[in-house]
Design a protein around this motif. Structure first.
Motif, PDB file in Angstrom:
ATOM      1  N   ALA A   1      -1.347   3.108  11.461  1.00  0.00           N
ATOM      2  CA  ALA A   1      -2.134   2.658  10.303  1.00  0.00           C
ATOM      3  C   ALA A   1      -1.477   1.430   9.666  1.00  0.00           C
ATOM      4  CB  ALA A   1      -2.269   3.782   9.284  1.00  0.00           C
ATOM      5  N   ILE A   2      -0.165   1.442   9.573  1.00  0.00           N
ATOM      6  CA  ILE A   2       0.559   0.300   9.009  1.00  0.00           C
ATOM      7  C   ILE A   2       0.356  -0.933   9.885  1.00  0.00           C
ATOM      8  CG2 ILE A   2       2.868  -0.625   8.538  1.00  0.00           C
ATOM      9  CD1 ILE A   2       3.635   2.290   7.717  1.00  0.00           C
TER      10      ILE A   2
ATOM     11  N   THR B   1       0.866  -1.170   0.000  1.00  0.00           N
ATOM     12  CA  THR B   1       0.000   0.000   0.000  1.00  0.00           C
ATOM     13  C   THR B   1       0.905   1.222   0.000  1.00  0.00           C
ATOM     14  OG1 THR B   1      -0.028   0.181   2.403  1.00  0.00           O
ATOM     15  CG2 THR B   1      -1.742  -1.209   1.408  1.00  0.00           C
TER      16      THR B   1
ATOM     17  N   TYR C   1       6.841   3.538   4.192  1.00  0.00           N
ATOM     18  CA  TYR C   1       7.537   3.031   5.372  1.00  0.00           C
ATOM     19  C   TYR C   1       8.789   2.242   4.962  1.00  0.00           C
ATOM     20  CZ  TYR C   1       8.563   0.015   9.350  1.00  0.00           C
ATOM     21  OH  TYR C   1       9.206  -0.659  10.343  1.00  0.00           O
TER      22      TYR C   1
ATOM     23  N   THR D   1       0.907   7.249  11.093  1.00  0.00           N
ATOM     24  CA  THR D   1       1.117   6.374   9.933  1.00  0.00           C
ATOM     25  C   THR D   1       1.582   4.999  10.393  1.00  0.00           C
ATOM     26  OG1 THR D   1       1.694   8.279   8.564  1.00  0.00           O
ATOM     27  CG2 THR D   1       2.355   6.124   7.737  1.00  0.00           C
TER      28      THR D   1
ATOM     29  N   VAL E   1       8.607   7.736   9.449  1.00  0.00           N
ATOM     30  CA  VAL E   1       7.156   7.602   9.537  1.00  0.00           C
ATOM     31  C   VAL E   1       6.666   8.182  10.855  1.00  0.00           C
ATOM     32  CG1 VAL E   1       5.268   5.923   9.613  1.00  0.00           C
ATOM     33  CG2 VAL E   1       7.215   5.548   8.094  1.00  0.00           C
TER      34      VAL E   1
ATOM     35  N   ASP F   1       1.163   3.602   2.238  1.00  0.00           N
ATOM     36  CA  ASP F   1       1.788   3.745   3.559  1.00  0.00           C
ATOM     37  C   ASP F   1       2.918   2.747   3.743  1.00  0.00           C
ATOM     38  OD1 ASP F   1       0.234   5.831   4.415  1.00  0.00           O
ATOM     39  OD2 ASP F   1      -1.133   4.603   5.605  1.00  0.00           O
TER      40      ASP F   1
END
Length: 119
Positions: free
Chosen positions: A43-44, A22, A28, A40, A36, A24
């Motif tokens: 979210a990862i 993705t 990363y 974020t 990051v 993100d």
């Protein structure tokens, strides 16, 4: 910046999960785990937790049963003989007539055994 704990957890999840790239995750991975922000990183982590586990097997029961029957038939072959001997040592006793009953009773053990020899 993300925390050291987040960084370590993401690295751990990336090695244990099947994931699709993705934006993100790409960001990363390309920033050497340092640039990051915490949001974020969170979210990862959420994304990686939702991914399939690399060790999860989706092999059907019938495939495992048929593999055990094949091992039993090929005891004369060196590799298959070793596998059959290992099965007996692990108290996985079966024959063509009772394999379904044995598999029902020892499904987890037999699945683990199958996975051990089929990775």
């Amino acid at each position: 910046m993300m925390t050291e704990k987040q960084n370590a957890y993401i690295k751990s999840l990336m090695s244990k999960k099947e994931w699709a790239v993705t934006a993100d995750l790409e960001f990363y991975a390309n920033t050497y785990y340092t640039q990051v922000d915490k949001a974020t990183a969170s979210a990862i982590i959420e994304y990686l937790l939702s991914c399939d586990d690399k060790t999860a097997e989706t092999v059907s029961d019938s495939k495992i049963i048929n593999w055990f029957l094949m091992v039993d038939k090929k005891k004369k072959g060196k590799k298959m003989g070793e596998i059959a001997d290992d099965a007996w040592k692990n108290k996985i006793f079966y024959n063509k007539q009772n394999i379904n009953t044995v598999f029902t009773a020892k499904k987890e053990i037999m699945t683990d055994f199958y996975n051990k020899y089929n990775k």
